[in-house]
Write a protein that holds these residues in place. Structure first.
Motif, short mmCIF file in Angstrom:
data_model
loop_
_atom_site.label_atom_id
_atom_site.label_comp_id
_atom_site.label_asym_id
_atom_site.label_seq_id
_atom_site.Cartn_x
_atom_site.Cartn_y
_atom_site.Cartn_z
N THR A 51 4.77 18.60 9.33
CA THR A 51 4.79 17.32 9.51
C THR A 51 5.85 16.67 9.10
N ASP A 52 6.79 17.27 8.42
CA ASP A 52 8.09 16.61 7.96
C ASP A 52 8.93 15.82 8.94
N HIS A 53 8.62 16.18 10.19
CA HIS A 53 9.34 15.63 11.53
C HIS A 53 8.65 14.08 11.53
N TRP A 54 7.69 13.72 11.03
CA TRP A 54 6.80 12.23 11.02
C TRP A 54 7.63 11.34 10.53
N GLN A 55 8.46 11.48 9.71
CA GLN A 55 9.14 10.51 8.95
C GLN A 55 10.08 9.82 10.31
N GLU A 56 10.77 10.53 11.02
CA GLU A 56 11.39 9.72 12.25
C GLU A 56 10.42 9.71 13.41
N LEU A 57 9.36 10.72 13.55
CA LEU A 57 8.73 10.22 14.80
C LEU A 57 7.82 9.35 14.79
N PHE B 63 5.12 -2.56 13.81
CA PHE B 63 4.42 -1.51 13.91
C PHE B 63 4.66 -0.29 13.01
N SER B 64 6.03 -0.38 12.55
CA SER B 64 6.43 0.55 11.37
C SER B 64 5.60 0.48 10.02
N GLY B 65 4.66 -0.60 9.94
CA GLY B 65 3.99 -0.73 8.70
C GLY B 65 3.13 0.44 8.58
N PHE B 66 2.27 0.75 9.49
CA PHE B 66 1.16 1.77 9.46
C PHE B 66 1.86 3.17 9.32
N ALA B 67 3.14 3.17 10.15
CA ALA B 67 3.85 4.58 9.88
C ALA B 67 4.61 4.84 8.62
N ASN B 68 4.64 3.79 7.69
CA ASN B 68 5.38 3.90 6.56
C ASN B 68 4.19 4.32 5.62
N ILE C 90 8.20 6.25 13.25
CA ILE C 90 9.00 5.17 13.49
C ILE C 90 9.65 5.01 15.00
N GLU C 91 9.89 6.17 15.65
CA GLU C 91 10.13 6.19 17.15
C GLU C 91 8.90 5.66 18.00
N ARG C 92 7.69 6.07 17.43
CA ARG C 92 6.32 5.55 18.20
C ARG C 92 6.29 4.08 17.80
N ALA C 93 6.67 3.62 16.78
CA ALA C 93 6.61 2.13 16.39
C ALA C 93 7.64 1.38 17.47
N ALA C 94 8.55 1.92 17.77
CA ALA C 94 9.40 1.51 18.49
C ALA C 94 9.00 1.27 20.26
N ILE C 95 8.17 2.29 20.46
CA ILE C 95 7.40 2.00 21.84
C ILE C 95 6.43 1.06 21.91
N LEU D 7 0.74 -1.47 0.06
CA LEU D 7 0.22 0.07 0.13
C LEU D 7 0.86 0.95 -0.03
N ALA D 8 1.76 1.25 0.96
CA ALA D 8 2.80 2.36 0.83
C ALA D 8 3.39 2.54 -0.58
N LYS D 9 3.96 1.43 -1.17
CA LYS D 9 4.33 1.45 -2.41
C LYS D 9 3.51 2.24 -3.37
N ALA D 10 2.22 1.66 -3.32
CA ALA D 10 1.06 2.26 -4.22
C ALA D 10 1.19 3.71 -4.23
N PHE D 11 1.05 4.35 -3.15
CA PHE D 11 0.88 5.66 -3.16
C PHE D 11 2.15 6.53 -3.35
N ASP D 12 3.34 5.95 -3.33
CA ASP D 12 4.52 6.46 -3.78
C ASP D 12 4.45 6.46 -5.33
N THR D 13 4.21 5.41 -5.82
CA THR D 13 3.85 5.17 -7.33
C THR D 13 2.77 6.35 -7.74
N LEU D 14 1.80 6.37 -7.39
CA LEU D 14 0.67 7.18 -7.79
C LEU D 14 1.12 8.53 -7.88
N SER D 15 1.63 8.92 -6.80
CA SER D 15 2.09 10.17 -6.57
C SER D 15 2.96 10.89 -7.56
N ASN D 16 3.57 10.06 -8.26
CA ASN D 16 4.48 10.71 -9.55
C ASN D 16 3.89 10.13 -10.74
#
Length: 254
Positions: free
Chosen positions: A222-228, A86-91, A230-235, A38-47
Motif C-alpha cells: 500500500t505504499d503507493h497510496w500516498q500518491e494514489l 477531499f485530501s482530508g480523508f486521504a491524509n 491524492i490523485e483520487r481526491a483530485a477526481i 486527526l491525521a496529526k494525532a495518529f502520526d504523534t501516537l505512532s512514535n
C-alpha cells in the motif's frame, strides 16, 4: 482539544492504551481542520512509546461518523479547493496506514462515506448492531474514490461495489461483519465498550515489536497510496464542480 465550531478531538493515554475521540454536532462529521488534527494525532501516537494500541471512537450514542462536512462541500469554488477538501480523508487514511500501533475501531452507530473509510482503515473493528454503513456519494454526483482502496482492501471489490453502486441503501452491521469490516457485533454500547477495553488490554500486553511487524505485513503493498489517494481526491474535486453535482447538492440542502 479544538473549538466546538470545528468539532472536538481528545487524545488520552492510560495503561499503554491511547484513545482518540472525535466529535461534531453534525453527526460526528469532519470539517477539514478536524481531519488534519486527526491525521496529526495518529502520526504523534505512532512514535509515542507510552502507547501500544489505539482506540478510535466518536462522541455520543448515535452516529459513528457522517463523513466529511456538508457545509464545506457545498462551499467549494475551484479545483484547488476541491482537491484540498477531499485530501482530508486521504491524509487520515494514510496516517492510519503508516501508524506503527494497531488501531481498534469502536463503532457505536452508523457510518456514511468517509466514516466507512475510517472504519476500513482500522486494523480491527468492534461494533453495535445499529452500526449500519452506506456509501452515498454517487447520489450527489461524486464517488467514494478516495476511500475505495481502504474499503476494497478490507471487504473486497465485490463488497465495495455492493455499497458504492447501491448508493441510497444502508447495509446493516451483520452484513458488514459477514464482509469482514467488523470482527464482532454487540447488542448494546455497554457491551461494546467492555469488549473494546478487554481487547485493547490484550493487544497492549503483546510484544510491541510483534504488533508493529503485524501492521507492516497487513498493510503490505500500500505504499503507493500516498500518491494514489491524492490523485483520487483530485477526481472528486473536479466532479464536485460539475453542474450535476451542484444541482444535487442544492436539492439535498433543501
Amino acid at each position: 482539544m479544538i473549538p466546538r465550531s470545528n468539532g472536538s478531538l481528545y487524545t488520552h493515554i492510560e495503561n499503554d492504551i491511547a484513545t482518540i475521540e472525535f466529535g461534531h454536532e453534525a453527526s460526528n462529521s469532519f470539517p477539514s481542520e478536524l481531519l488534519a488534527r486527526l491525521a496529526k494525532a495518529f502520526d504523534t501516537l505512532s512514535n509515542d512509546e507510552s502507547a501500544r494500541v489505539i482506540i478510535l471512537k466518536s462522541e455520543g450514542d448515535r452516529a459513528f461518523c457522517a463523513g466529511a462536512s456538508f457545509d464545506e462541500l457545498v462551499a467549494i469554488r475551484n479545483l484547488d479547493e476541491g482537491k484540498h477538501f477531499f485530501s482530508g480523508f486521504a491524509n487520515v487514511i494514510n496516517a492510519m496506514r503508516k501508524c506503527k500501533k494497531p488501531i481498534i475501531g469502536r463503532i457505536q452507530g452508523k457510518a456514511v462515506g468517509g466514516g466507512v473509510g475510517l472504519t476500513s482503515a482500522c486494523d480491527y473493528c468492534l461494533a453495535t448492531e445499529v452500526a449500519s454503513i452506506k456509501l452515498s456519494e454517487l447520489t450527489i454526483g461524486i464517488g467514494p474514490f478516495v476511500i475505495e482502496p481502504a474499503v476494497s482492501r478490507k471487504i473486497g471489490l465485490a463488497g465495495f461495489e455492493a455499497l458504492a453502486w447501491d448508493a441510497s441503501q444502508w447495509k446493516n452491521a451483520y452484513w458488514a461483519k459477514e464482509q469482514g469490516l467488523y470482527a464482532r457485533v454487540f447488542e448494546t454500547i455497554s457491551e461494546l465498550d467492555k469488549e473494546v477495553q478487554l481487547f485493547a488490554e490484550k493487544l497492549a500486553s503483546y510484544n510491541p515489536e510483534a504488533t508493529q511487524q503485524m501492521k507492516k505485513i497487513s498493510w503490505r503493498g500500500t505504499d503507493h497510496w500516498q500518491e494514489l489517494l491524492i490523485e483520487r481526491a483530485a477526481i472528486s474535486g473536479e466532479l464536485v464542480l460539475s453542474e450535476f453535482t451542484k444541482r444535487a447538492l442544492e436539492k439535498f440542502k433543501k
